[in-house]
Design an enzyme around this catalytic site. Structure first.
Site, PDB file in Angstrom:
ATOM      1  N   CYS A   1      -5.162  -3.434   2.711  1.00 47.79           N
ATOM      2  CA  CYS A   1      -4.883  -3.189   4.119  1.00 47.79           C
ATOM      3  C   CYS A   1      -6.083  -3.383   5.049  1.00 47.79           C
ATOM      4  CB  CYS A   1      -4.264  -1.802   4.283  1.00 47.79           C
ATOM      5  SG  CYS A   1      -3.358  -1.589   5.852  1.00 47.79           S
TER       6      CYS A   1
ATOM      7  N   GLU B   1       0.836  -1.196   0.000  1.00 50.14           N
ATOM      8  CA  GLU B   1       0.000   0.000   0.000  1.00 50.14           C
ATOM      9  C   GLU B   1       0.877   1.255   0.000  1.00 50.14           C
ATOM     10  OE1 GLU B   1      -3.835   1.579   2.592  1.00 50.14           O
ATOM     11  OE2 GLU B   1      -2.234   0.505   3.628  1.00 50.14           O
TER      12      GLU B   1
ATOM     13  N   LYS C   1      -9.934   1.063  -2.537  1.00 44.73           N
ATOM     14  CA  LYS C   1     -10.131   0.548  -1.186  1.00 44.73           C
ATOM     15  C   LYS C   1     -11.520   0.884  -0.655  1.00 44.73           C
ATOM     16  CE  LYS C   1      -7.782   0.801   3.343  1.00 44.73           C
ATOM     17  NZ  LYS C   1      -6.699   1.505   4.069  1.00 44.73           N
TER      18      LYS C   1
END
Length: 264
Positions: A151, A40, A110
């Site tokens: 993440c 990330e 995300k």
């Protein structure tokens, strides 16, 4: 398919970060990897005031990794970067996947944003500056369905179940997981996502200190559908490589058919 996860300590020098990322992709290619995954925010981790301007998918960031994929002849998952968002105050946290000819194969934004307050330890509100994505993404890499995440998504098992039901056999997790949670939760959650969805998991993390006063856990790893850790990066910048055995995946799914037996 042979795969690699690349572990970086990205800081506030974007050019240096990209140079290191390219060198790790070269190491992955030299090791025979057909797919390499970066962490990330591979191009910048630092104070928001110093961050590079957000870019479109086909901006400098995308062009850099498209060129790397083409020149090295491998699939490249370019971690994530700040993509131009829906308004002036927010970007998207976006992953790009490039095919060996340099074409863009997939884009994932995300979905789950890291809004956490732990008294005296961490205060982080990702949603102040980042807009959530809205679409799950499964893309074919060498004809293998790969589900994308980033993440904090790792803490939401329903996302990974949707990816598995959509056909994913590999789940990818680029991350900048914090030290204070990573040492207790990182491996546990990754192995759980592998076991419950009977998928390989490729997790590429940031490691070390980053401004302002944050430390990332690292321990990038590759996990098989039984939950066995096949490869793990040491606590430094580097690459971990492993071979994915899709016949083993099918055997596990046949002998313990939890995906087939689900009722909800």
């Amino acid at each position: 398919m042979r795969v690699a996860v690349c572990q970086l300590n990205s800081r506030d020098d974007r050019d240096r970060n990209l140079t290191v990322a390219r060198s790790l992709l070269e190491r992955a290619a030299e090791g025979g990897a057909e797919l390499a995954v970066l962490p990330e925010y591979v191009d910048f981790l630092g104070r928001s005031a110093d961050a590079p301007k957000p870019e479109p998918v086909d901006g400098e960031f995308g062009a850099f990794f498209a060129t790397a994929a083409r020149e090295l002849g491998i699939w490249v998952h370019a971690g994530s970067f700040h993509e131009i968002g829906p308004d002036q105050n927010r970007t998207y946290n976006t992953s790009l996947v490039f095919a060996p000819d340099g074409t863009l194969a997939a884009t994932y934004r995300k979905i789950h944003l890291y809004d956490v307050e732990i008294a005296g330890r961490v205060s982080y509100q990702e949603s102040r500056t980042v807009a959530p994505g809205a679409e799950t993404v499964v893309t074919a890499v060498n004809d293998i369905p790969v589900g994308l995440s980033i993440c904090y998504d790792l803490r939401f098992p329903e996302l990974y179940r949707l990816l598995a039901v959509a056909g994913a056999k590999v789940l990818v997790v680029p991350a900048a997981f914090m030290m204070h949670t990573g040492r207790d939760h990182w491996e546990v959650l990754l192995r759980a996502r592998a076991i419950e969805n009977q998928c390989y998991v490729l997790a590429a993390g940031q490691i070390g200190d980053h401004e302002p006063g944050r430390t990332c856990f690292g321990r990038s790893m590759i996990i098989d559908p039984w939950g066995t850790v096949l490869a793990q990066a040491p606590d430094t910048v580097g690459v971990a490589i492993a071979d994915l055995d899709l016949e083993r995946l099918e055997t596990i799914r046949a002998e313990l058919p939890s995906l087939a037996n689900r009722r909800l």
